[in-house]
Design an enzyme around this catalytic site. Structure first.
Site, PDB file in Angstrom:
ATOM      1  CB  THR A  28      -3.409  -5.632  -6.453  1.00 50.47           C
ATOM      2  OG1 THR A  28      -2.895  -5.663  -7.774  1.00 50.47           O
ATOM      3  CG2 THR A  28      -4.895  -5.259  -6.517  1.00 50.47           C
ATOM      4  N   GLY A  85       0.622  -6.254  -0.878  1.00 53.22           N
ATOM      5  CA  GLY A  85      -0.110  -6.490   0.363  1.00 53.22           C
ATOM      6  C   GLY A  85      -0.324  -7.978   0.549  1.00 53.22           C
ATOM      7  CG  ASP A  87      -6.090 -10.990   1.332  1.00 56.43           C
ATOM      8  OD1 ASP A  87      -6.582  -9.863   1.505  1.00 56.43           O
ATOM      9  OD2 ASP A  87      -5.892 -11.478   0.205  1.00 56.43           O
ATOM     10  CE  LYS A  97      -0.182 -11.207  -2.803  1.00 56.90           C
ATOM     11  NZ  LYS A  97      -1.019  -9.997  -2.575  1.00 56.90           N
ATOM     12  N   GLY A 100      -8.322  -9.382  -3.390  1.00 58.14           N
ATOM     13  CA  GLY A 100      -8.712  -8.429  -4.429  1.00 58.14           C
ATOM     14  C   GLY A 100      -8.869  -9.069  -5.795  1.00 58.14           C
ATOM     15  CD  GLU A 106      -2.206  -9.915  -5.749  1.00 56.93           C
ATOM     16  OE1 GLU A 106      -2.584  -8.795  -5.406  1.00 56.93           O
ATOM     17  OE2 GLU A 106      -2.614 -10.952  -5.207  1.00 56.93           O
TER      18      GLU A 106
HETATM   19  C1  5RP Z   1      -5.204  -8.662  -3.936  1.00 56.01           C
HETATM   20  C2  5RP Z   1      -4.383  -8.996  -2.741  1.00 56.01           C
HETATM   21  C3  5RP Z   1      -4.099  -7.882  -1.798  1.00 56.01           C
HETATM   22  O1  5RP Z   1      -2.728  -7.714  -1.680  1.00 56.01           O
HETATM   23  C4  5RP Z   1      -4.675  -8.249  -0.471  1.00 56.01           C
HETATM   24  O2  5RP Z   1      -6.074  -8.495  -0.652  1.00 56.01           O
HETATM   25  C5  5RP Z   1      -4.487  -7.142   0.569  1.00 56.01           C
HETATM   26  O3  5RP Z   1      -5.303  -6.059   0.257  1.00 56.01           O
HETATM   27  P1  5RP Z   1      -5.438  -4.793   1.196  1.00 56.01           P
HETATM   28  O4  5RP Z   1      -4.112  -4.124   1.220  1.00 56.01           O
HETATM   29  O5  5RP Z   1      -6.511  -3.963   0.530  1.00 56.01           O
HETATM   30  O6  5RP Z   1      -5.865  -5.261   2.561  1.00 56.01           O
HETATM   31  O7  5RP Z   1      -3.942 -10.091  -2.535  1.00 56.01           O
HETATM   32  O8  5RP Z   1      -5.480  -9.793  -4.712  1.00 56.01           O
END
Ligand code: 5RP
Length: 227
Positions: A28, A85, A87, A97, A100, A106
């Site tokens: 996500t 992805g 954080d 993580k 989002g 995840e």
């Molecule tokens: C969602 C996540 C995402 O993978 C993480 O926030 C990275 O997001 P982005 O690619 O928009 O920077 O853990 O829960």
């Protein structure tokens, strides 16, 4: 290169790791959105997969739109490869993580995958885990007790809010409490503490889960770090 271009570059490299007939996990976020677009192009030129699972409705809608049928995690025996992805990523590939809000699914997809690859731009790479609020998904029934517990532990909790100022509600009907710990001195100790708290559904410490991180650097280099 802009951050969006870096995210796209990491995602396009990761899309090449996907082999025909795999069971693929798709995460996500904004970086994963570029991955799904790249996978859509591969599908248009003949890529077929045994199954696709994903970690949010947002990704499911995008996967549907490019022609992939999404299965629930419970419908597959194991995921071959998950690309997501992150954080923050530490040098040992531990990460934070859940920015989002999709951390529970995840983590469930990731731990049931043979291989987990994260795609990030270089701003996510940190020398020590920290630099980002640590999300903890909690059941509403005991959220106040857990919130006070975190306050007493000095973890500086804050409920995650929507832009309208309401408590953010996860896919599973829970709240997210973000903890301000920077850096996290003992990630495994903190994970063990959170894991044993009643009412904590999941947390955003992803330790010993990632096998490879693909990092897009501002100078145009795409780096792969492996466990
Ligand atoms: C969602 C996540 C995402 O993978 C993480 O926030 C990275 O997001 P982005 O690619 O928009 O920077 O853990 O829960």
């Amino acid at each position: 290169m802009t951050q969006a271009e870096l995210k796209a570059a990491a995602a396009q490299q990761a899309a090449q790791l996907v082999q025909p007939s795999m069971v693929l996990g798709v995460g996500t976020g904004s970086t994963v959105a570029y991955l799904i677009a790249a996978l859509g192009k591969r599908r248009a030129t003949g890529l077929t997969l045994a199954a696709v699972v994903t970690t949010s409705n947002r990704s499911k809608e995008q996967l549907d739109a490019v022609g992939f049928k999404v299965s629930p995690l419970a419908a597959v025996a194991q995921v071959d490869l998950t690309i997501d992805g992150s954080d923050r990523v530490a040098p040992n590939l531990d990460g934070i993580k859940g920015g989002g809000g999709a951390l529970t699914l995840e983590k469930n997809v990731a731990v049931n995958s043979k291989r987990v690859v994260w795609i990030v731009d270089e701003s996510k790479v940190v020398p020590r885990l920290g630099g980002f609020p640590l999300p903890v998904e909690v059941l509403p029934i005991s959220c106040e007790q857990n919130f006070r517990r975190f306050e007493q532990e000095g973890l500086q909790p804050q409920y995650r809010l929507t832009p309208a100022g309401q408590r953010y509600v996860t896919h599973y009907g829970n709240y997210i409490i973000d903890l301000a710990i920077d850096p996290i001195p003992a990630p495994h100790g903190l994970a063990a503490y959170l894991d044993q708290l009643t009412g904590v559904v999941e947390h955003g410490l992803f330790l010993d889960i990632c096998d490879e991180v693909i990092i897009a650097h501002r100078d145009g280099q795409i780096e792969s770090r492996q466990k």
